[in-house]
Enzyme design. Structure first.
Site, PDB file in Angstrom:
ATOM      1  N   GLU A 286       2.765  -8.698   7.023  1.00  0.00           N
ATOM      2  CA  GLU A 286       1.494  -9.281   6.608  1.00  0.00           C
ATOM      3  C   GLU A 286       1.617 -10.248   5.430  1.00  0.00           C
ATOM      4  OE1 GLU A 286      -1.500  -6.331   5.980  1.00  0.00           O
ATOM      5  OE2 GLU A 286      -1.524  -5.710   8.069  1.00  0.00           O
TER       6      GLU A 286
ATOM      7  N   TYR B 262      -7.470  -3.518  12.192  1.00  0.00           N
ATOM      8  CA  TYR B 262      -8.206  -2.295  11.847  1.00  0.00           C
ATOM      9  C   TYR B 262      -9.683  -2.446  12.168  1.00  0.00           C
ATOM     10  CZ  TYR B 262      -3.975  -0.622   9.642  1.00  0.00           C
ATOM     11  OH  TYR B 262      -2.694  -0.181   9.417  1.00  0.00           O
TER      12      TYR B 262
ATOM     13  N   GLU C 297       0.187  -2.195  14.111  1.00  0.00           N
ATOM     14  CA  GLU C 297      -0.557  -1.206  13.311  1.00  0.00           C
ATOM     15  C   GLU C 297      -1.969  -1.118  13.878  1.00  0.00           C
ATOM     16  OE1 GLU C 297      -0.743  -1.685   9.016  1.00  0.00           O
ATOM     17  OE2 GLU C 297       1.373  -2.266   8.929  1.00  0.00           O
TER      18      GLU C 297
ATOM     19  N   ASP D 244       0.814  -1.203   0.000  1.00  0.00           N
ATOM     20  CA  ASP D 244       0.000   0.000   0.000  1.00  0.00           C
ATOM     21  C   ASP D 244       0.856   1.267   0.000  1.00  0.00           C
ATOM     22  OD1 ASP D 244      -2.383   1.517   0.311  1.00  0.00           O
ATOM     23  OD2 ASP D 244      -2.102   1.575   2.485  1.00  0.00           O
TER      24      ASP D 244
HETATM   25  C1  BDP Z   1      -1.910  -2.674   6.597  1.00  0.00           C
HETATM   26  C2  BDP Z   1      -0.598  -2.627   5.850  1.00  0.00           C
HETATM   27  C3  BDP Z   1      -0.162  -1.192   5.563  1.00  0.00           C
HETATM   28  C4  BDP Z   1      -1.316  -0.415   4.996  1.00  0.00           C
HETATM   29  C5  BDP Z   1      -2.466  -0.432   5.997  1.00  0.00           C
HETATM   30  C6  BDP Z   1      -3.670   0.373   5.510  1.00  0.00           C
HETATM   31  O1  BDP Z   1       0.406  -3.283   6.574  1.00  0.00           O
HETATM   32  O2  BDP Z   1       0.930  -1.176   4.682  1.00  0.00           O
HETATM   33  O3  BDP Z   1      -0.973   0.890   4.632  1.00  0.00           O
HETATM   34  O4  BDP Z   1      -2.872  -1.764   6.150  1.00  0.00           O
HETATM   35  O5  BDP Z   1      -4.483  -0.203   4.803  1.00  0.00           O
HETATM   36  O6  BDP Z   1      -2.530  -3.900   6.470  1.00  0.00           O
HETATM   37  O7  BDP Z   1      -3.754   1.555   5.794  1.00  0.00           O
END
Ligand code: BDP
Length: 646
Positions: free
Chosen positions: A451, A504, A540, A208
């Site tokens: 990932e 997330y 993250e 990404d």
């Molecule tokens: C995560 C990835 C990261 C992305 C992020 C996103 O590790 O590189 O930028 O998601 O979607 O899964 O913001």
């Protein structure tokens, strides 16, 4: 007193040996530093540049563009080095270019370098993305596979062939990603002429960020004597107030060399000496290397001066190399991550990309970002998703910023990228990464991937091999990879030392439902810890926020929504950090560019700072939290208490 749970699994091994010799690379990659025996000439600035727009991108090789000046074989434009070439012009074809681009520059080599046959002249490229071929005066001197690590070649004999000719350096760089590159990708040709023009193809990949390309880090020439210090490895420890620096020096160019090693403190005092290629320096009243906000004097560095003398019958050679050394230990228990036997909760960890307009090394941006990190009260980051410049790690050493050093193993999702060729290349990349970064006190853990499709059957062999190899390369640091897989299906997790998990909730899952975060995050932690009993880092978490978009009650993409996502995660971290959660890394430090797509509005907006480094509302939430957590340690002098004047 050592805490009882200090199993010291890394420490024990490190007392037995300075890194094992499993690395397949046969030379070192010391950062080029000036000394009384070494000179450095930077080749940064404007180079001639041309992208090979021919249909198969191979015209440059077919017509041997390296044989004469680039300007003689076609039009050239000015291209800054270091920089990505993508955003330099207004031409979308260059921004999105895939294939070979050509750089060239003529260099005046100091006459004494040419005259003195006892001087090695080394050409070094800090990094070029992705595949590079290098010629000097039309003669191919080296090539390198991989986009984020340095490579070099000795060119002394070549430039001595005809000292009257200027030294013309040509570098061809290809950004094409394949199933076996790291990161992997595929090229897709679209042959339906009712839909696509002749020759249309795209580069696909599963990561990404924009695939910036070009010569991203400094290119330079440096000298060493014919007999020289090729590599140094240090491993540090301490016992009570005595510091121990175990070192190993490898020499090239002389069968017999005399080595003397001196450790000098910040005030210029010699605190320990030794002789020979290997030994232990003992430092009385040691000043340990501490992370920022874990101690009132963080980032303390000694300087280890290695002096070599050798003779070859006709001449005598002397080489001097000074390496910054921070004395500290790292160890992991089932619930903790310890630096110098102290558990600091790797709190304050944040995540960031040193990436503004491009991926080129950019000093004003780097210094600004360090100032922003310190303003936040953050004390560490992950080099997502590729190795950062050595200059950045040097800043981390000096400022006490703790680093999880990540290789470019991002987007490994296709089963064909788990094959033998991919694994072999991945192992070499780890060799190159550890060789480059092993002596940085700031680097406390290696990460071999981000990932990957860790649920696929081949992942077990792949990650077992990769992690064991990395541990053998460096038994002194823990190894991890960053997972987004389900805990029950993750094949690599049994082999990592620390679980790093990205999630997330209320964004990619249950979008808009902030109320699910507490329960889902709790479940995530309980499951991972229940299965593996290893410390966990939330590597993250976050939400996109378009700066200036507001809504109350919060809706997705507003600054308020991003704030509430972070706060909801923090509430759970505050429970779990009393148990086994050892760090939190927001995604992301600053907004960054991605490929165009329906999920991205001019890039990824999960930064708590904009691309121009202005804070969003979430930055103030983090600042409040990070300083509060730092103050909780009770180890900070009053002047660092928040709110403070920075
Ligand atoms: C995560 C990835 C990261 C992305 C992020 C996103 O590790 O590189 O930028 O998601 O979607 O899964 O913001």
């Amino acid at each position: 007193m050592d805490p009882p749970e200090r199993l010291g699994m890394f420490r024990v091994v490190c007392l037995l040996a300075v890194f094992d010799a499993v690395c397949l690379l046969d030379t070192g990659m010391l950062f080029p530093r000036e000394s009384s025996s070494r000179e450095v000439k930077e080749l940064n600035g404007l180079w001639d540049f041309r992208a090979d727009q021919s249909p198969n991108r191979n015209q440059g090789f077919d017509r041997a563009w390296y044989k004469s000046r680039l300007a003689e074989t076609g039009p050239v434009i000015d291209m800054p080095v270091p920089a990505s070439y993508n955003d330099i012009t207004q031409d979308p074809a260059l921004r999105d270019f895939i294939g070979w681009v050509w750089y060239e520059r003529e260099v005046v080599v100091p006459a004494r370098w040419v005259a003195d046959g006892g001087t090695r002249v080394v050409l070094r490229v800090g990094s070029a993305h992705y595949y590079s071929v290098v010629w000097v005066n039309g003669v191919k001197v080296t090539e390198h596979d991989g986009g984020h690590l340095p490579f070099e070649v000795e060119i002394g004999s070549l430039i001595r062939k005809d000292p009257t000719v200027p030294c013309r350096i040509t570098i061809a760089v290809n950004n094409t990603l394949t199933l076996e590159t790291l990161p992997p990708g595929t090229i897709q040709h679209m042959d339906d002429r009712t839909k696509y023009p002749e020759g249309f193809f795209v580069q696909n990949f599963n990561f990404d960020f924009f695939n910036y390309a070009g010569i991203h880090r400094p290119v330079l020439l440096y000298t060493t004597p014919k007999a020289y210090v090729d590599d140094i490895t240090v491993v540090t420890d301490f016992l009570d107030n005595t510091g121990l620096v175990k070192y190993n020096v490898s020499v090239q160019g002389a069968a017999n060399a005399t080595l003397s090693v001196t450790l000098i403190d910040k005030d210029g005092r010699c605190v320990a000496t030794s002789n020979g290629p290997a030994g232990v320096l003992k430092v009385v009243d040691v000043k340990l290397w501490w992370p920022y906000l874990m101690h009132e004097n963080p980032g303390y560095l000694y300087s280890m001066e290695v002096r070599l003398t050798a003779a070859d019958g006709k001449s005598t050679f002397e080489d001097v190399y000074s390496l910054p050394v921070g004395i500290r230990t790292v160890s992991v228990t089932s619930t903790q991550f310890l630096i110098n036997n102290n558990f600091g909760y790797n709190r304050l960890i944040t995540d960031r990309k040193f990436c503004g307009k491009s991926k080129g090394l950019d000093w004003p941006l780097i210094v600004k970002d360090f100032n922003l990190m310190k303003w936040l009260g953050a004390n560490s980051f992950r080099t997502s998703h590729y190795p950062y410049a050595e200059e950045i790690l040097q800043m981390c050493d000096r400022h006490g910023i703790v680093v999880i050093d990540e290789c470019p193993g991002v987007g490994i999702k296709d089963i064909r990228s788990f094959g033998k060729a991919s694994l072999t290349h991945h192992l070499v990349v780890m060799d190159e990464l550890v060789r480059r970064d092993k002596n940085h006190p700031s680097v406390v853990m290696w990460s071999v991937a981000n990932e990957p499709a860790a649920e696929m059957p081949p992942a077990e062999f792949y990650f077992k091999t990769l992690i064991q190899h990395t541990k053998a390369l460096d038994p002194t640091r823990p190894v991890t990879y960053i997972t987004a897989s389900n805990y029950a299906r993750d094949k690599g997790a049994p082999y990592v030392d620390v679980i790093c998990v990205n999630s997330y909730f209320s964004w990619y899952h249950d979008p808009g439902h902030l109320e699910v975060i507490p329960i889902q995050l709790n479940t995530q932690f309980e499951n991972w810890y229940g299965k593996y009993q290893k410390p966990i880092i939330q590597s993250e978490y976050g939400a996109d926020a378009v700066p200036g978009l507001h809504s109350d009650p919060p809706v997705m993409f507003t600054e308020e929504y991003q704030k509430v996502v972070l706060q909801s995660y923090h509430n759970v971290f505050d429970q779990k950090r009393k148990q086994y959660v050892i760090g939190e890394l927001i995604w992301n430090f600053a907004d960054f560019m991605t490929v165009q797509g329906i999920l991205r509005v001019v890039g990824n907006k999960k930064g708590v700072f904009t691309r121009q480094r202005q804070p969003k509302a979430a930055a103030f939430i983090l600042r409040e939290r990070y300083w509060r957590l730092a103050n909780e340690t009770g180890r900070l002098p009053p002047w660092t208490k928040y709110p403070c004047s920075l």
